[in-house]
Design a protein around this motif. Structure first.
Motif, PDB file in Angstrom:
ATOM      1  N   ASN A 104       4.623   3.123  -1.183  1.00 41.61           N
ATOM      2  CA  ASN A 104       5.049   1.899  -0.506  1.00 41.61           C
ATOM      3  C   ASN A 104       3.895   1.024  -0.018  1.00 41.61           C
ATOM      4  OD1 ASN A 104       7.841   2.485  -0.788  1.00 41.61           O
ATOM      5  ND2 ASN A 104       7.706   3.881   0.971  1.00 41.61           N
ATOM      6  N   LYS A 105       2.678   1.329  -0.435  1.00 39.81           N
ATOM      7  CA  LYS A 105       1.530   0.506  -0.078  1.00 39.81           C
ATOM      8  C   LYS A 105       1.083  -0.251  -1.325  1.00 39.81           C
ATOM      9  CE  LYS A 105      -3.019   0.547   2.115  1.00 39.81           C
ATOM     10  NZ  LYS A 105      -2.605  -0.444   3.138  1.00 39.81           N
ATOM     11  N   SER A 270      -7.336   3.779   1.865  1.00 42.11           N
ATOM     12  CA  SER A 270      -6.118   4.180   2.579  1.00 42.11           C
ATOM     13  C   SER A 270      -6.083   5.705   2.697  1.00 42.11           C
ATOM     14  CB  SER A 270      -4.868   3.678   1.852  1.00 42.11           C
ATOM     15  OG  SER A 270      -4.869   2.274   1.724  1.00 42.11           O
TER      16      SER A 270
END
Length: 346
Positions: A104-105, A270
């Motif tokens: 979802n990034k 991330s």
């Protein structure tokens, strides 16, 4: 490519994770289809190629030596998620963009950024066609924009890379003899010193696998560029190849080892995405060895064993085949090909 090594990619089913149940519609079907396929990882290039120093010198002239130094483990889950939500666009400046979503990034990279991260060339002539005839080069390239290209004529390419024909060439397909057109080049017609180049480019750039008796137009273009030291935009070709893969669910998912480099970038920006289920796996495909070292099972008088369902078990049952994220080897480590490559017995 001998049959014994041409089917190595089928072993990749042993470590593809089943993760489609984690996705909601409409991504569920896409991921489920990808899980049913195979990876084409690319091949580590053996340092034992005849005239390897000459090959490296020629490849370095246009930054194609990146194809000689690919030696990564595979992150199967990342490859699946990458291809699941992959979208290509252009920004207002005309740069080709690769957009993808991991957990979802969202991520968006220009072609130049993509090339830098994967350590592949991203400047120079660009071509994009799966066709065989050299006639398709002129209609497949961009005529304007950042990646516009004016490829050499078929005659110029043939003069440089093809052994002159002594008569009409034919090939056999489905037990039928077919006449080969004048602007189509068979693999056996390639100049002798270029034949190792063909193997290396096929395995780490085109990634189709199987038996190949002819040379595609784009591959001919690359051979021409290497021989004339003309820069070639490898990143453009690879992204276009990825784009075609998105619309061919039964096709091999290519560039497994290269995408490990992208995975490292994603985790570096991330860190929260460094989940335990992103396992690194040792490659299933054998190193790309010189022609004279390759032997099929038929050459050795051996029969190909029948694969059982038991041999297709996942790596959850074979923990020795995978390594967690914190055991990842950096691509800058001074490890030789010998220390990281697998022999056929392994």
């Amino acid at each position: 490519m001998p049959r014994a090594t041409g089917l190595d990619h089928q072993k990749t089913r042993n470590y593809i994770p089943l993760i489609s149940n984690e996705f909601n519609q409409p991504l569920l079907n896409t991921m489920a289809n990808l899980e049913k396929g195979y990876f084409y990882e690319g091949r580590v290039v053996s340092p034992n190629f005849k005239n390897m120093s000459h090959i490296r010198a020629k490849f370095e002239s246009i930054d194609f030596d990146c194809l000689l130094d690919i030696n990564e483990q595979i992150v199967p889950r990342f490859v699946l998620e990458f291809y699941c939500q992959l979208i290509f666009t252009y920004n207002p400046e005309g740069q080709f963009l690769v957009n993808f979503v991991i957990q979802n990034k969202s991520f968006s990279l220009t072609l130049e950024e993509f090339g830098q991260l994967l350590k592949i060339s991203f400047k120079g002539q660009a071509s994009n066609t799966e066709m065989w005839s050299l006639n398709h080069l002129s209609v497949s390239v961009l005529s304007r924009g950042l990646y516009n290209t004016k490829p050499p004529s078929p005659t110029v390419i043939k003069t440089l890379i093809q052994v002159p024909r002594q008569g009409q060439e034919t090939r056999t397909k489905n037990k039928k003899t077919i006449i080969v057109g004048e602007n189509k080049i068979l693999t056996r017609e390639i100049q002798t010193h270029m034949k190792p180049w063909v193997d290396i480019i096929r395995e780490n750039t085109i990634c189709l696998g199987g038996h190949r008796d002819h040379v595609s137009a784009c591959l001919c273009h690359m051979l021409y560029c290497i021989e004339t030291s003309t820069p070639y935009n490898l990143a453009f070709f690879i992204l276009k190849r990825m784009e075609r893969t998105r619309f061919k669910p039964k096709e091999l998912l290519p560039y497994g080892m290269l995408l490990t480099r992208l995975f490292k970038h994603v985790v570096s920006v991330s860190p929260e995405l460094a989940f335990d289920h992103y396992l690194l796996h040792d490659r299933a495909m054998h190193p790309l060895a010189p022609h004279y070292e390759r032997k099929t099972r038929a050459d050795q008088g051996m029969k190909r064993p029948r694969e059982s369902n038991a041999s297709s078990s996942t790596t959850q049952n074979h923990p020795s085949l995978s390594r967690p994220l914190d055991h990842m080897v950096d691509e800058n480590d001074d490890e030789s090909f010998h220390s990281n490559s697998f022999s056929p017995s392994q």
